[in-house]
Motif scaffolding. Structure first.
Motif, PDB file in Angstrom:
ATOM      1  N   THR A 174       0.071  12.707 -27.386  1.00 44.44           N
ATOM      2  CA  THR A 174      -0.162  11.895 -26.005  1.00 44.44           C
ATOM      3  C   THR A 174       1.329  12.490 -25.398  1.00 44.44           C
ATOM      4  O   THR A 174       1.417  12.653 -24.161  1.00 44.44           O
ATOM      5  N   VAL A 175       2.380  12.561 -26.129  1.00 44.76           N
ATOM      6  CA  VAL A 175       3.579  12.952 -25.514  1.00 44.76           C
ATOM      7  C   VAL A 175       3.423  14.437 -24.905  1.00 44.76           C
ATOM      8  O   VAL A 175       3.875  14.551 -23.590  1.00 44.76           O
ATOM      9  N   GLU A 176       2.704  15.210 -25.425  1.00 49.12           N
ATOM     10  CA  GLU A 176       2.417  16.531 -24.967  1.00 49.12           C
ATOM     11  C   GLU A 176       1.856  16.633 -23.741  1.00 49.12           C
ATOM     12  O   GLU A 176       2.086  17.315 -22.621  1.00 49.12           O
ATOM     13  N   GLY A 177       0.923  15.437 -23.587  1.00 49.19           N
ATOM     14  CA  GLY A 177      -0.014  15.519 -22.552  1.00 49.19           C
ATOM     15  C   GLY A 177       0.610  14.971 -21.212  1.00 49.19           C
ATOM     16  O   GLY A 177       0.277  15.296 -20.120  1.00 49.19           O
ATOM     17  N   TRP A 178       1.677  14.045 -21.408  1.00 48.57           N
ATOM     18  CA  TRP A 178       2.476  13.510 -20.179  1.00 48.57           C
ATOM     19  C   TRP A 178       3.396  14.331 -19.593  1.00 48.57           C
ATOM     20  O   TRP A 178       4.181  13.559 -18.807  1.00 48.57           O
ATOM     21  N   ARG A 179       3.844  15.229 -20.294  1.00 46.66           N
ATOM     22  CA  ARG A 179       5.136  16.256 -19.765  1.00 46.66           C
ATOM     23  C   ARG A 179       4.925  16.342 -18.281  1.00 46.66           C
ATOM     24  O   ARG A 179       6.028  16.255 -17.621  1.00 46.66           O
ATOM     25  N   ARG A 180       3.574  16.786 -17.656  1.00 47.03           N
ATOM     26  CA  ARG A 180       3.604  16.880 -16.046  1.00 47.03           C
ATOM     27  C   ARG A 180       4.351  15.581 -15.350  1.00 47.03           C
ATOM     28  O   ARG A 180       4.685  15.530 -14.483  1.00 47.03           O
ATOM     29  N   TRP A 181       3.627  14.375 -16.344  1.00 46.54           N
ATOM     30  CA  TRP A 181       4.197  12.991 -15.521  1.00 46.54           C
ATOM     31  C   TRP A 181       5.384  12.770 -15.566  1.00 46.54           C
ATOM     32  O   TRP A 181       6.072  12.331 -14.473  1.00 46.54           O
ATOM     33  N   VAL A 182       6.152  13.059 -16.549  1.00 44.93           N
ATOM     34  CA  VAL A 182       7.569  13.034 -16.709  1.00 44.93           C
ATOM     35  C   VAL A 182       8.223  13.698 -15.558  1.00 44.93           C
ATOM     36  O   VAL A 182       9.232  13.183 -14.602  1.00 44.93           O
ATOM     37  N   GLU A 183       7.871  14.712 -15.255  1.00 38.13           N
ATOM     38  CA  GLU A 183       8.355  15.471 -14.314  1.00 38.13           C
ATOM     39  C   GLU A 183       8.013  14.974 -12.656  1.00 38.13           C
ATOM     40  O   GLU A 183       8.857  14.812 -11.733  1.00 38.13           O
ATOM     41  N   VAL A 184       6.893  14.632 -12.449  1.00 38.03           N
ATOM     42  CA  VAL A 184       6.353  14.100 -11.316  1.00 38.03           C
ATOM     43  C   VAL A 184       7.104  12.764 -11.082  1.00 38.03           C
ATOM     44  O   VAL A 184       7.379  12.674  -9.983  1.00 38.03           O
TER      45      VAL A 184
END
Length: 283
Positions: free
Chosen positions: A217-227
């Protein structure tokens, strides 16, 4: 500067004794959830419009900074497909009125069959909505993601109405085959939605579906942290909802997402400490 985070619901059996005390009366569960997260998806309103008294109790259990993203009834969006839906829409708007500013957006989730040819219907519907609410639209027809002209047409209609386009990011979930009963169930039910990260308003809303494995889950949300960090720097106020197939860790994951964004945006205030799930002791 504010980032709201939350889950798809405010109570779940597996949370009892962990994120909230057990036993805990139903009318107190939202208050305890609201100490973990400061937003929630209002999915139950899709199936039945609650009474004003019920909605007033939601407001009473939450602080003034808590936010609801409340889904329009399926009678309006799926059965009548936004046409001739005045009566159920008025009943819904009357019911949610006690939320006041806690109603972050009214959520128009459209069926997968609602395609580019239906956009004029959506435009007429949005023009007739009262201006004292913000609105957000979720579409699931593949052409809105695969066809640039269809996407541009939808964006034009939403922008004219001041409405947001809600992405439901399921790309991380569908990247690998399911490994649990909850994941297998979600594999059959959840839509395979392409990634979309463009915001149309100052209040973008994201729905993110991870895996039962926290690391995935954490791996998949990395782009959303940046966005999300980028949106905050632009002066926007994003809301991010974290889902997993079993949602067992969802409140803690939502807080973790908030903390990861705060690392990139130090000016973002931390979330308050949650209400303890068990009484504090001296030893």
């Amino acid at each position: 500067m504010r980032l709201h985070v939350g889950c798809a619901m405010w109570t779940l059996r597996s949370w009892q004794g962990r994120f909230m005390p057990h036993p805990l009366p139903p009318h107190e569960r939202l208050r305890h959830y609201a100490s973990w997260c400061d937003a929630v998806e209002g999915n139950t309103t899709f199936y039945a419009t609650p009474t004003r008294e019920t909605v007033a109790s939601w407001a009473q259990q939450t602080g003034p900074d808590f936010r609801f993203v409340v889904k329009l009834p399926k009678t309006v969006t799926h059965e009548r497909r936004l046409a001739d839906a005045g009566e159920p829409l008025r009943a819904f708007l009357d019911a949610v009125e006690p939320l006041g500013p806690r109603a972050h957006a009214l959520w128009v989730q459209l069926p997968g069959s609602f395609g580019p040819g239906d956009v004029p219907v959506l435009a007429r519907f949005l023009r007739r909505l009262p201006a004292d609410h913000r609105y957000a639209v979720e579409v699931r027809h593949p052409d809105f993601f695969a066809e640039p002209r269809a996407a541009a047409q939808l964006e034009e209609v939403l922008t004219a109405a001041g409405a947001e386009w809600i992405p439901f990011d399921t790309t991380a979930f569908f990247a690998r085959p399911p490994t649990s009963d909850a994941e297998r169930d979600a594999w059959m039910k959840k839509p395979r939605m392409p990634l979309r990260t463009r915001a149309l308003t100052t209040r973008p809303i994201v729905r993110y579906l991870g895996r039962d494995d926290t690391a995935r889950t954490v791996e998949g949300w990395r782009r959303w942290v940046e966005v999300t960090a980028g949106w905050l720097r632009e002066g926007r106020t994003p809301t991010v909802f974290v889902h997993t197939p079993d949602n067992a860790e969802a409140p803690a994951l939502a807080r973790r997402f908030h903390e990861e964004v705060r690392v990139l945006v130090p000016g973002l205030a931390p979330l308050p400490d949650p209400i303890p799930a068990a009484p504090l002791t001296l030893f």
